[in-house]
Scaffold this active site. Structure first.
Site, PDB file in Angstrom:
ATOM      1  N   MET A  30     -38.522  47.306 -37.751  1.00 31.90           N
ATOM      2  CA  MET A  30     -38.234  46.762 -39.083  1.00 31.90           C
ATOM      3  C   MET A  30     -39.434  45.962 -39.581  1.00 31.90           C
ATOM      4  O   MET A  30     -39.311  45.124 -40.465  1.00 31.90           O
ATOM      5  CB  MET A  30     -36.987  45.890 -39.038  1.00 31.90           C
ATOM      6  CG  MET A  30     -35.731  46.684 -38.670  1.00 31.90           C
ATOM      7  SD  MET A  30     -34.222  45.909 -39.214  1.00 31.90           S
ATOM      8  CE  MET A  30     -34.249  44.422 -38.238  1.00 31.90           C
ATOM      9  N   HIS A  34     -45.041  42.324 -33.617  1.00 29.66           N
ATOM     10  CA  HIS A  34     -45.682  41.379 -32.696  1.00 29.66           C
ATOM     11  C   HIS A  34     -46.017  42.120 -31.401  1.00 29.66           C
ATOM     12  O   HIS A  34     -45.810  43.344 -31.303  1.00 29.66           O
ATOM     13  CB  HIS A  34     -44.771  40.169 -32.422  1.00 29.66           C
ATOM     14  CG  HIS A  34     -43.373  40.557 -32.035  1.00 29.66           C
ATOM     15  ND1 HIS A  34     -43.082  41.188 -30.855  1.00 29.66           N
ATOM     16  CD2 HIS A  34     -42.191  40.432 -32.687  1.00 29.66           C
ATOM     17  CE1 HIS A  34     -41.786  41.403 -30.782  1.00 29.66           C
ATOM     18  NE2 HIS A  34     -41.215  40.969 -31.888  1.00 29.66           N
ATOM     19  N   HIS A  37     -43.590  44.741 -30.002  1.00 28.27           N
ATOM     20  CA  HIS A  37     -43.673  46.082 -30.612  1.00 28.27           C
ATOM     21  C   HIS A  37     -44.933  46.806 -30.134  1.00 28.27           C
ATOM     22  O   HIS A  37     -44.907  48.005 -29.853  1.00 28.27           O
ATOM     23  CB  HIS A  37     -43.728  45.985 -32.133  1.00 28.27           C
ATOM     24  CG  HIS A  37     -42.533  45.342 -32.768  1.00 28.27           C
ATOM     25  ND1 HIS A  37     -42.539  44.063 -33.265  1.00 28.27           N
ATOM     26  CD2 HIS A  37     -41.287  45.819 -32.980  1.00 28.27           C
ATOM     27  CE1 HIS A  37     -41.367  43.779 -33.766  1.00 28.27           C
ATOM     28  NE2 HIS A  37     -40.577  44.816 -33.605  1.00 28.27           N
ATOM     29  N   GLU A 148     -36.044  46.271 -24.637  1.00 28.97           N
ATOM     30  CA  GLU A 148     -34.845  45.752 -23.969  1.00 28.97           C
ATOM     31  C   GLU A 148     -34.470  44.360 -24.476  1.00 28.97           C
ATOM     32  O   GLU A 148     -33.432  43.826 -24.128  1.00 28.97           O
ATOM     33  CB  GLU A 148     -35.060  45.703 -22.454  1.00 28.97           C
ATOM     34  CG  GLU A 148     -34.897  47.051 -21.809  1.00 28.97           C
ATOM     35  CD  GLU A 148     -34.826  46.985 -20.301  1.00 28.97           C
ATOM     36  OE1 GLU A 148     -35.540  46.144 -19.727  1.00 28.97           O
ATOM     37  OE2 GLU A 148     -34.072  47.776 -19.720  1.00 28.97           O
ATOM     38  N   VAL A 176     -41.138  41.496 -23.742  1.00 33.04           N
ATOM     39  CA  VAL A 176     -42.432  40.795 -23.631  1.00 33.04           C
ATOM     40  C   VAL A 176     -42.161  39.325 -23.946  1.00 33.04           C
ATOM     41  O   VAL A 176     -41.471  39.000 -24.919  1.00 33.04           O
ATOM     42  CB  VAL A 176     -43.469  41.382 -24.615  1.00 33.04           C
ATOM     43  CG1 VAL A 176     -44.789  40.632 -24.515  1.00 33.04           C
ATOM     44  CG2 VAL A 176     -43.677  42.864 -24.322  1.00 33.04           C
ATOM     45  N   SER A 185     -40.001  37.670 -30.560  1.00 30.86           N
ATOM     46  CA  SER A 185     -39.082  38.164 -31.578  1.00 30.86           C
ATOM     47  C   SER A 185     -39.683  37.884 -32.940  1.00 30.86           C
ATOM     48  O   SER A 185     -40.355  36.861 -33.118  1.00 30.86           O
ATOM     49  CB  SER A 185     -37.744  37.428 -31.442  1.00 30.86           C
ATOM     50  OG  SER A 185     -36.997  37.546 -32.638  1.00 30.86           O
ATOM     51  N   ARG A 187     -38.177  36.871 -35.329  1.00 26.46           N
ATOM     52  CA  ARG A 187     -37.532  35.638 -35.809  1.00 26.46           C
ATOM     53  C   ARG A 187     -38.232  34.380 -35.309  1.00 26.46           C
ATOM     54  O   ARG A 187     -38.038  33.296 -35.872  1.00 26.46           O
ATOM     55  CB  ARG A 187     -36.068  35.602 -35.389  1.00 26.46           C
ATOM     56  CG  ARG A 187     -35.225  36.581 -36.149  1.00 26.46           C
ATOM     57  CD  ARG A 187     -33.741  36.344 -35.913  1.00 26.46           C
ATOM     58  NE  ARG A 187     -32.930  37.024 -36.903  1.00 26.46           N
ATOM     59  CZ  ARG A 187     -32.616  38.311 -36.883  1.00 26.46           C
ATOM     60  NH1 ARG A 187     -33.040  39.048 -35.898  1.00 26.46           N
ATOM     61  NH2 ARG A 187     -31.889  38.869 -37.817  1.00 26.46           N
TER      62      ARG A 187
HETATM   63  O1  PAF Z   1     -34.535  46.913 -33.331  1.00 22.38           O
HETATM   64  C1  PAF Z   1     -34.846  47.030 -34.533  1.00 22.38           C
HETATM   65  O2  PAF Z   1     -35.873  46.584 -35.000  1.00 22.38           O
HETATM   66  C2  PAF Z   1     -33.872  47.757 -35.476  1.00 22.38           C
HETATM   67  O3  PAF Z   1     -32.556  47.488 -35.158  1.00 22.38           O
HETATM   68  C3  PAF Z   1     -34.130  49.265 -35.542  1.00 22.38           C
HETATM   69  C4  PAF Z   1     -33.870  49.954 -34.216  1.00 22.38           C
HETATM   70  C5  PAF Z   1     -35.556  49.523 -35.986  1.00 22.38           C
HETATM   71  C6  PAF Z   1     -33.200  49.896 -36.592  1.00 22.38           C
HETATM   72  O4  PAF Z   1     -33.402  49.340 -37.854  1.00 22.38           O
END
Ligand code: PAF
Length: 280
Positions: A30, A34, A37, A148, A176, A185, A187
């Site tokens: 989304m 960071h 990802h 995870e 991580v 996160s 957030r």
């Molecule tokens: O984990 C996320 O960032 C979201 O829930 C996802 C899997 C991209 C779906 O919008």
């Protein structure tokens, strides 16, 4: 790295790559990317010929409009990070592109989607299934990478993928953490420096509970009471569950895999943080 905004162009581009025998790895996000990802993208780059990353702030999985409003949006920085990680395609569609009409599909995979986050955020996992099923149908990945960090989300997506006959392998990737243990996160950027330091106690205390030799109920109480004793933290729930079905357990012998999943309110605003720990 190609940035693609529409579905037909994405499909066309991937069909060509697939016809040349290239394998496709997929990392749905989304945005507000960071290091967590980045670790998923690097793994996909290593294991596939082509890596597609979607950046789409999916409105249907937010049951609280304020949460959606304040979610960080950092598309330019996200694209720079993806390029540096070796991603080949960033798919960044508009809401209209994905939802030309409201998505009325209903998904239900209890108990995975009805407990914990499912109970606290009604409709959240339905929204996750709506978007992930759409993305799977556009990308048709060989492998899909999920952090995870969102432990419950992976359990729900596994059930959905089995239900819909999705061919992609679902690859769970480890959380991580900062050096003090706080799970990365998007957030976290909403926390003050002081709140981040306080938030690191969540994982510290869960980890401590591994060493105490307590029963399931005692472990639950130890984690909840220790975290609630820290000013600025308040546990919303801590559930000790079967690591696959996410059903509650009452004894360490109840399931071959057991995890503790937690949500904690942190700080003034407050920000909701989630994390988990594996007991076995
Ligand atoms: O984990 C996320 O960032 C979201 O829930 C996802 C899997 C991209 C779906 O919008």
């Amino acid at each position: 790295m190609k940035v693609i905004n529409n579905i037909s162009q994405l499909r066309e581009c991937l069909a060509e790559l697939r016809s040349k025998g290239q394998s496709i790895g997929f990392v749905p996000t989304m945005g507000a990317l960071h290091e967590g990802h980045a670790s998923l993208v690097r793994r996909s780059v290593k294991e596939n010929d082509v890596t597609v990353v979607s950046i789409f702030l999916n409105p249907t999985q937010f049951n609280d409009p304020k949460d959606l409003e304040r979610y960080p949006r950092t598309l330019e920085a996200d694209c720079r990070l993806l390029e540096a990680c070796g991603a080949d395609i960033a798919f960044a569609p508009t809401v209209k592109e994905i939802y030309p009409e409201p998505d009325t599909r209903q998904f239900s995979y209890p108990p995975t989607d009805s407990v914990m986050e499912g109970a606290m955020r009604p409709g959240h996992f339905n929204g996750v299934c709506q978007i992930v099923s759409k993305l799977f149908s556009y990308v048709e990945p060989d492998r899909s990478y999920f952090g995870e960090k969102d432990y419950q989300q992976i359990a729900v997506i596994r059930r959905m993928a089995a239900d819909l006959g999705i061919k992609s392998q679902i690859v769970p990737c480890p959380v991580v953490r900062q050096s003090d243990g706080l799970a990365l996160s998007s957030r976290n950027t909403l926390l003050s420096e002081e709140e981040r330091i306080t938030a690191a106690n969540i994982y510290r205390i869960m980890k401590e509970s591994l060493t105490k030799n307590l029963s399931v109920q005692q472990t639950h109480d130890y984690v909840v009471n220790s975290i609630n004793a820290i000013p600025g933290l308040e546990v919303q729930y801590f559930s000790i569950v079967d690591g696959d079905s996410l059903a509650d357990v009452t004894s360490w012998d109840d399931a071959p895999s057991i995890v503790g999943c937690i949500t904690v309110f942190c700080g003034e605003k407050p920000i909701r943080l989630i994390d988990h720990i594996r007991y076995k």
